[in-house]
Scaffold this active site. Structure first.
Site, mmCIF file in Angstrom:
data_model
loop_
_atom_site.group_PDB
_atom_site.id
_atom_site.type_symbol
_atom_site.label_atom_id
_atom_site.label_comp_id
_atom_site.label_asym_id
_atom_site.label_seq_id
_atom_site.Cartn_x
_atom_site.Cartn_y
_atom_site.Cartn_z
ATOM 1 N N PRO A 133 0.819 -1.208 0.000
ATOM 2 C CA PRO A 133 0.000 0.000 0.000
ATOM 3 C C PRO A 133 0.859 1.268 0.000
ATOM 4 O O PRO A 133 1.578 1.537 0.950
ATOM 5 C CB PRO A 133 -0.809 -0.120 1.304
ATOM 6 C CG PRO A 133 -0.731 -1.559 1.691
ATOM 7 C CD PRO A 133 0.597 -2.020 1.192
ATOM 8 N N GLU A 134 0.798 1.989 -1.098
ATOM 9 C CA GLU A 134 1.473 3.275 -1.200
ATOM 10 C C GLU A 134 0.373 4.307 -1.407
ATOM 11 O O GLU A 134 -0.795 3.978 -1.241
ATOM 12 C CB GLU A 134 2.477 3.253 -2.371
ATOM 13 C CG GLU A 134 3.462 2.089 -2.263
ATOM 14 C CD GLU A 134 4.471 2.024 -3.402
ATOM 15 O OE1 GLU A 134 4.766 3.066 -4.003
ATOM 16 O OE2 GLU A 134 4.956 0.921 -3.688
ATOM 17 N N LYS B 296 0.881 7.843 3.575
ATOM 18 C CA LYS B 296 0.275 6.510 3.605
ATOM 19 C C LYS B 296 -0.578 6.314 4.859
ATOM 20 O O LYS B 296 -0.969 5.193 5.171
ATOM 21 C CB LYS B 296 1.371 5.445 3.542
ATOM 22 C CG LYS B 296 2.252 5.563 2.282
ATOM 23 C CD LYS B 296 3.468 4.652 2.356
ATOM 24 C CE LYS B 296 4.465 4.993 1.248
ATOM 25 N NZ LYS B 296 5.744 4.293 1.423
ATOM 26 N N ARG C 182 17.152 -2.102 -0.857
ATOM 27 C CA ARG C 182 15.857 -2.522 -1.390
ATOM 28 C C ARG C 182 15.947 -2.987 -2.834
ATOM 29 O O ARG C 182 16.762 -2.491 -3.608
ATOM 30 C CB ARG C 182 14.861 -1.375 -1.325
ATOM 31 C CG ARG C 182 14.485 -0.991 0.080
ATOM 32 C CD ARG C 182 13.237 -0.144 0.070
ATOM 33 N NE ARG C 182 12.843 0.197 1.426
ATOM 34 C CZ ARG C 182 13.004 1.407 1.956
ATOM 35 N NH1 ARG C 182 13.526 2.353 1.245
ATOM 36 N NH2 ARG C 182 12.623 1.635 3.191
#
Length: 265
Positions: A2-3, A53, A255
DNA sequence: CTATAAACCTGCTGGC
DNA sequence: TGCCAGCAGGTTTATA
Protein backbone atom coordinates in the site's frame (compact mmCIF):
# COMPACT_ATOMS: atom_id res chain seq x y z
CA UNK A 1 2.40 -2.70 -1.06
CA UNK A 2 0.00 0.00 0.00
CA UNK A 3 1.47 3.27 -1.20
CA UNK A 4 -0.27 6.57 -1.88
CA UNK A 5 -2.61 5.33 -4.67
CA UNK A 6 -3.62 2.22 -2.72
CA UNK A 7 -4.22 4.12 0.53
CA UNK A 8 -6.15 6.84 -1.29
CA UNK A 9 -8.31 4.21 -3.02
CA UNK A 10 -9.20 2.70 0.36
CA UNK A 11 -9.79 6.16 1.86
CA UNK A 12 -12.26 7.12 -0.85
CA UNK A 13 -14.17 3.85 -0.58
CA UNK A 14 -14.19 3.99 3.21
CA UNK A 15 -15.49 7.57 3.10
CA UNK A 16 -18.24 6.66 0.67
CA UNK A 17 -19.42 3.88 2.98
CA UNK A 18 -19.04 5.17 6.49
CA UNK A 19 -19.08 8.97 6.68
CA UNK A 20 -22.20 9.67 8.73
CA UNK A 21 -22.37 6.14 10.12
CA UNK A 22 -21.85 5.29 13.77
CA UNK A 23 -19.35 2.74 15.07
CA UNK A 24 -20.54 1.06 18.26
CA UNK A 25 -17.93 -1.59 18.90
CA UNK A 26 -14.29 -2.33 18.22
CA UNK A 27 -12.99 -5.82 18.90
CA UNK A 28 -9.26 -6.40 19.06
CA UNK A 29 -8.29 -9.93 18.03
CA UNK A 30 -4.54 -9.30 18.10
CA UNK A 31 -3.06 -6.64 20.34
CA UNK A 32 -0.11 -6.15 18.03
CA UNK A 33 -2.36 -4.43 15.50
CA UNK A 34 -4.01 -2.05 17.93
CA UNK A 35 -2.89 0.89 20.03
CA UNK A 36 -4.83 3.02 22.47
CA UNK A 37 -7.54 2.61 25.10
CA UNK A 38 -10.31 0.03 24.90
CA UNK A 39 -13.41 1.10 22.98
CA UNK A 40 -16.10 3.04 24.84
CA UNK A 41 -19.63 3.85 23.66
CA UNK A 42 -20.45 5.00 20.13
CA UNK A 43 -18.70 7.29 17.70
CA UNK A 44 -20.12 8.94 14.61
CA UNK A 45 -17.69 9.19 11.68
CA UNK A 46 -17.59 12.64 10.11
CA UNK A 47 -14.56 12.53 7.83
CA UNK A 48 -11.83 10.24 6.43
CA UNK A 49 -8.54 11.95 5.65
CA UNK A 50 -5.19 10.81 4.31
CA UNK A 51 -1.64 12.11 4.69
CA UNK A 52 1.06 10.15 2.85
CA UNK A 53 0.27 6.51 3.60
CA UNK A 54 -1.67 7.31 6.78
CA UNK A 55 -5.47 7.28 7.11
CA UNK A 56 -7.26 9.39 9.72
CA UNK A 57 -10.84 8.53 10.67
CA UNK A 58 -12.37 11.59 12.35
CA UNK A 59 -15.19 11.17 14.87
CA UNK A 60 -17.75 13.84 15.78
CA UNK A 61 -16.44 13.72 19.35
CA UNK A 62 -12.99 14.88 18.26
CA UNK A 63 -11.57 11.44 18.89
CA UNK A 64 -10.55 9.25 15.98
CA UNK A 65 -8.41 6.50 14.52
CA UNK A 66 -5.03 6.64 12.84
CA UNK A 67 -4.53 3.70 10.50
CA UNK A 68 -1.41 2.50 8.70
CA UNK A 69 -1.48 -0.55 6.41
CA UNK A 70 2.31 -0.89 6.26
CA UNK A 71 3.14 -3.97 4.14
CA UNK A 72 0.22 -6.35 4.18
CA UNK A 73 -2.65 -4.53 5.88
CA UNK A 74 -6.17 -4.53 4.47
CA UNK A 75 -9.14 -2.46 5.56
CA UNK A 76 -12.13 -4.33 4.20
CA UNK A 77 -15.85 -4.85 4.61
CA UNK A 78 -16.22 -8.19 2.88
CA UNK A 79 -17.98 -10.95 4.88
CA UNK A 80 -15.08 -13.30 4.12
CA UNK A 81 -13.00 -11.44 6.71
CA UNK A 82 -15.42 -12.18 9.57
CA UNK A 83 -13.66 -15.53 9.97
CA UNK A 84 -10.45 -15.03 7.99
CA UNK A 85 -7.22 -16.25 9.54
CA UNK A 86 -5.47 -12.90 9.66
CA UNK A 87 -8.32 -10.63 10.70
CA UNK A 88 -6.89 -8.64 13.63
CA UNK A 89 -9.51 -6.00 14.47
CA UNK A 90 -13.29 -5.85 13.90
CA UNK A 91 -15.39 -2.70 13.83
CA UNK A 92 -19.15 -2.91 14.19
CA UNK A 93 -21.61 -0.21 13.18
CA UNK A 94 -25.08 0.42 14.58
CA UNK A 95 -26.61 -0.38 11.19
CA UNK A 96 -25.12 -3.87 11.48
CA UNK A 97 -22.34 -3.52 8.96
CA UNK A 98 -18.78 -4.53 9.85
CA UNK A 99 -15.34 -3.41 8.88
CA UNK A 100 -12.25 -5.59 9.32
CA UNK A 101 -8.57 -4.88 9.71
CA UNK A 102 -6.71 -7.83 8.22
CA UNK A 103 -2.92 -8.12 8.18
CA UNK A 104 -0.75 -11.22 7.72
CA UNK A 105 2.49 -9.75 8.93
CA UNK A 106 1.02 -7.40 11.51
CA UNK A 107 3.26 -4.41 10.82
CA UNK A 108 0.21 -2.19 10.38
CA UNK A 109 -2.21 -0.99 13.02
CA UNK A 110 -5.30 0.91 14.06
CA UNK A 111 -4.56 3.51 16.72
CA UNK A 112 -7.39 5.00 18.72
CA UNK A 113 -6.67 8.56 19.88
CA UNK A 114 -8.35 11.18 22.08
CA UNK A 115 -7.58 14.11 19.79
CA UNK A 116 -7.39 13.10 16.14
CA UNK A 117 -6.78 16.66 14.87
CA UNK A 118 -3.73 16.92 17.10
CA UNK A 119 -2.55 13.43 16.09
CA UNK A 120 -2.93 14.26 12.42
CA UNK A 121 -1.00 17.48 12.87
CA UNK A 122 1.79 15.59 14.61
CA UNK A 123 2.06 13.03 11.81
CA UNK A 124 1.89 15.65 9.08
CA UNK A 125 4.71 17.57 10.74
CA UNK A 126 6.93 14.56 10.06
CA UNK A 127 5.84 14.09 6.46
CA UNK A 128 7.17 15.94 3.45
CA UNK A 129 4.81 17.44 0.85
CA UNK A 130 2.86 15.21 -1.51
CA UNK A 131 4.38 15.28 -5.00
CA UNK A 132 1.79 17.68 -6.46
CA UNK A 133 2.23 20.10 -3.54
CA UNK A 134 5.76 21.06 -4.52
CA UNK A 135 7.12 23.01 -7.48
CA UNK A 136 10.06 22.00 -9.67
CA UNK A 137 12.03 24.84 -8.18
CA UNK A 138 11.34 23.83 -4.58
CA UNK A 139 12.08 20.19 -5.35
CA UNK A 140 15.36 21.16 -7.02
CA UNK A 141 16.40 23.16 -3.99
CA UNK A 142 15.54 20.33 -1.60
CA UNK A 143 17.40 17.75 -3.69
CA UNK A 144 20.49 19.96 -3.77
CA UNK A 145 20.76 19.57 -0.01
CA UNK A 146 21.31 15.83 0.04
CA UNK A 147 24.01 13.52 -1.16
CA UNK A 148 21.90 10.41 -0.78
CA UNK A 149 20.82 8.43 -3.80
CA UNK A 150 17.79 9.80 -5.62
CA UNK A 151 15.84 6.62 -4.97
CA UNK A 152 16.47 6.68 -1.21
CA UNK A 153 15.51 10.34 -1.19
CA UNK A 154 12.13 9.98 -2.89
CA UNK A 155 11.32 6.96 -0.69
CA UNK A 156 11.97 9.07 2.41
CA UNK A 157 8.50 10.03 3.71
CA UNK A 158 9.88 13.13 5.39
CA UNK A 159 11.18 14.29 2.00
CA UNK A 160 8.12 13.48 -0.12
CA UNK A 161 5.06 11.71 1.26
CA UNK A 162 3.38 8.71 -0.28
CA UNK A 163 5.96 7.08 -2.56
CA UNK A 164 6.90 3.46 -1.93
CA UNK A 165 9.09 0.98 -3.79
CA UNK A 166 6.71 0.27 -6.68
CA UNK A 167 6.09 3.87 -7.75
CA UNK A 168 9.67 4.94 -6.98
CA UNK A 169 11.04 2.37 -9.44
CA UNK A 170 8.51 3.19 -12.13
CA UNK A 171 8.88 6.96 -11.77
CA UNK A 172 12.68 6.77 -12.09
CA UNK A 173 12.38 4.63 -15.20
CA UNK A 174 9.85 7.02 -16.74
CA UNK A 175 12.16 9.95 -16.01
CA UNK A 176 15.15 7.98 -17.40
CA UNK A 177 17.09 8.53 -14.17
CA UNK A 178 19.36 5.90 -12.64
CA UNK A 179 18.29 5.25 -9.03
CA UNK A 180 21.93 5.19 -7.90
CA UNK A 181 22.47 8.82 -8.91
CA UNK A 182 23.08 11.24 -6.06
CA UNK A 183 20.08 13.48 -5.47
CA UNK A 184 22.21 16.62 -5.70
CA UNK A 185 23.62 15.60 -9.09
CA UNK A 186 20.30 15.97 -10.90
CA UNK A 187 20.04 18.82 -13.37
CA UNK A 188 17.00 21.11 -13.29
CA UNK A 189 15.61 19.49 -16.39
CA UNK A 190 15.92 16.05 -14.81
CA UNK A 191 14.24 17.20 -11.62
CA UNK A 192 11.31 18.54 -13.63
CA UNK A 193 11.12 15.27 -15.54
CA UNK A 194 11.22 13.30 -12.30
CA UNK A 195 8.46 15.32 -10.67
CA UNK A 196 6.31 14.92 -13.77
CA UNK A 197 7.02 11.18 -13.81
CA UNK A 198 6.21 10.70 -10.12
CA UNK A 199 2.88 12.45 -10.58
CA UNK A 200 2.24 10.48 -13.74
CA UNK A 201 2.74 7.04 -12.17
CA UNK A 202 0.80 7.98 -9.03
CA UNK A 203 -2.09 9.27 -11.15
CA UNK A 204 -2.05 6.07 -13.20
CA UNK A 205 -2.06 4.03 -9.99
CA UNK A 206 -4.98 6.07 -8.68
CA UNK A 207 -6.90 5.65 -11.94
CA UNK A 208 -6.47 1.86 -11.75
CA UNK A 209 -7.30 1.57 -8.04
CA UNK A 210 -3.73 0.76 -7.00
CA UNK A 211 -1.42 -2.20 -7.48
CA UNK A 212 -2.35 -5.67 -6.23
CA UNK A 213 0.98 -7.32 -6.93
CA UNK A 214 0.45 -9.71 -4.04
CA UNK A 215 -1.43 -8.78 -0.88
CA UNK A 216 -3.09 -5.43 -1.48
CA UNK A 217 -6.90 -5.41 -1.72
CA UNK A 218 -9.30 -2.48 -1.70
CA UNK A 219 -12.13 -1.82 0.78
CA UNK A 220 -14.44 -4.20 -1.08
CA UNK A 221 -11.82 -6.94 -1.23
CA UNK A 222 -11.10 -6.29 -4.91
CA UNK A 223 -7.79 -5.95 -6.72
CA UNK A 224 -6.34 -2.85 -8.28
CA UNK A 225 -5.06 -2.88 -11.86
CA UNK A 226 -1.67 -1.19 -11.78
CA UNK A 227 0.19 -4.49 -11.36
CA UNK A 228 -0.67 -5.24 -14.99
CA UNK A 229 1.16 -2.09 -16.07
CA UNK A 230 4.34 -2.13 -14.02
CA UNK A 231 7.02 -0.28 -15.97
CA UNK A 232 9.92 -1.96 -14.16
CA UNK A 233 8.81 -3.15 -10.72
CA UNK A 234 9.43 -6.89 -10.32
CA UNK A 235 10.02 -7.35 -14.07
CA UNK A 236 13.46 -8.99 -13.89
CA UNK A 237 14.53 -10.24 -17.32
CA UNK A 238 11.55 -8.78 -19.16
CA UNK A 239 12.10 -6.27 -21.98
CA UNK A 240 12.20 -2.53 -21.32
CA UNK A 241 9.05 -0.90 -22.72
CA UNK A 242 11.20 1.77 -24.40
CA UNK A 243 14.30 0.09 -25.79
CA UNK A 244 13.71 -3.65 -25.37
CA UNK A 245 16.82 -4.25 -23.26
CA UNK A 246 16.39 -6.58 -20.32
CA UNK A 247 15.17 -5.12 -17.02
CA UNK A 248 17.68 -5.89 -14.28
CA UNK A 249 17.26 -6.26 -10.56
CA UNK A 250 19.82 -4.43 -8.46
CA UNK A 251 19.86 -3.35 -4.81
CA UNK A 252 19.81 0.33 -3.83
CA UNK A 253 19.60 1.37 -0.21
CA UNK A 254 19.00 -2.24 0.72
CA UNK A 255 15.86 -2.52 -1.39
CA UNK A 256 15.03 -4.39 -4.55
CA UNK A 257 15.37 -2.01 -7.47
CA UNK A 258 14.50 -2.62 -11.13
CA UNK A 259 16.06 -0.65 -13.92
CA UNK A 260 16.89 -0.55 -17.60
CA UNK A 261 20.64 0.12 -17.55
CA UNK A 262 20.42 1.30 -21.16
CA UNK A 263 17.71 3.92 -20.58
CA UNK A 264 18.57 5.05 -17.07
CA UNK A 265 22.01 6.65 -17.06
C1' DC B 1 24.36 14.51 8.29
C1' DT B 2 24.38 9.96 6.30
C1' DA B 3 24.49 5.16 6.05
C1' DT B 4 23.56 0.74 7.50
C1' DA B 5 21.24 -2.68 10.03
C1' DA B 6 18.06 -4.71 12.94
C1' DA B 7 13.47 -5.22 14.50
C1' DC B 8 8.63 -5.95 13.81
C1' DC B 9 6.08 -10.53 11.29
C1' DT B 10 4.20 -14.38 8.03
C1' DG B 11 3.97 -16.55 3.65
C1' DC B 12 5.99 -17.74 -0.37
C1' DT B 13 9.83 -19.37 -3.35
C1' DG B 14 14.07 -21.63 -4.79
C1' DG B 15 17.61 -24.83 -3.95
C1' DC B 16 18.93 -29.25 -2.46
C1' DT C 1 8.04 -34.61 -0.83
C1' DG C 2 10.13 -31.94 2.81
C1' DC C 3 13.25 -28.82 4.88
C1' DC C 4 15.38 -24.41 5.28
C1' DA C 5 17.44 -20.12 3.95
C1' DG C 6 16.28 -16.03 1.88
C1' DC C 7 13.24 -12.55 0.46
C1' DA C 8 9.29 -9.21 0.42
C1' DG C 9 9.58 -3.68 2.12
C1' DG C 10 6.96 0.67 5.57
C1' DT C 11 8.54 2.59 9.50
C1' DT C 12 11.07 3.14 13.79
C1' DT C 13 15.02 2.75 16.41
C1' DA C 14 19.79 1.94 17.24
C1' DT C 15 24.47 2.14 16.03
C1' DA C 16 28.62 3.57 13.43
Amino acid sequence: MPELPEVETVRKQLAAEIVGATICELVVLDLRCFEGPSWQGSEQVIEIKRGGKYIFVVFASGRGMQIHLKMTGRLVMEDFYETAKHTRVKLKMIDGRRIYYWDTRMFGYIKLVEDIARQEKMIRAKLGPEPWEISDKELSAKLQKTGRTIKDTILDQSFLAGIGNIYANDALWLAKINPRRKANSLKKKEVAELRKSIISVLDRGLALGGASDNTYRDFYGGKGGYQNEFLTYGRTGEPCNRCGAKIERIVVGGRGTWICEKCQK
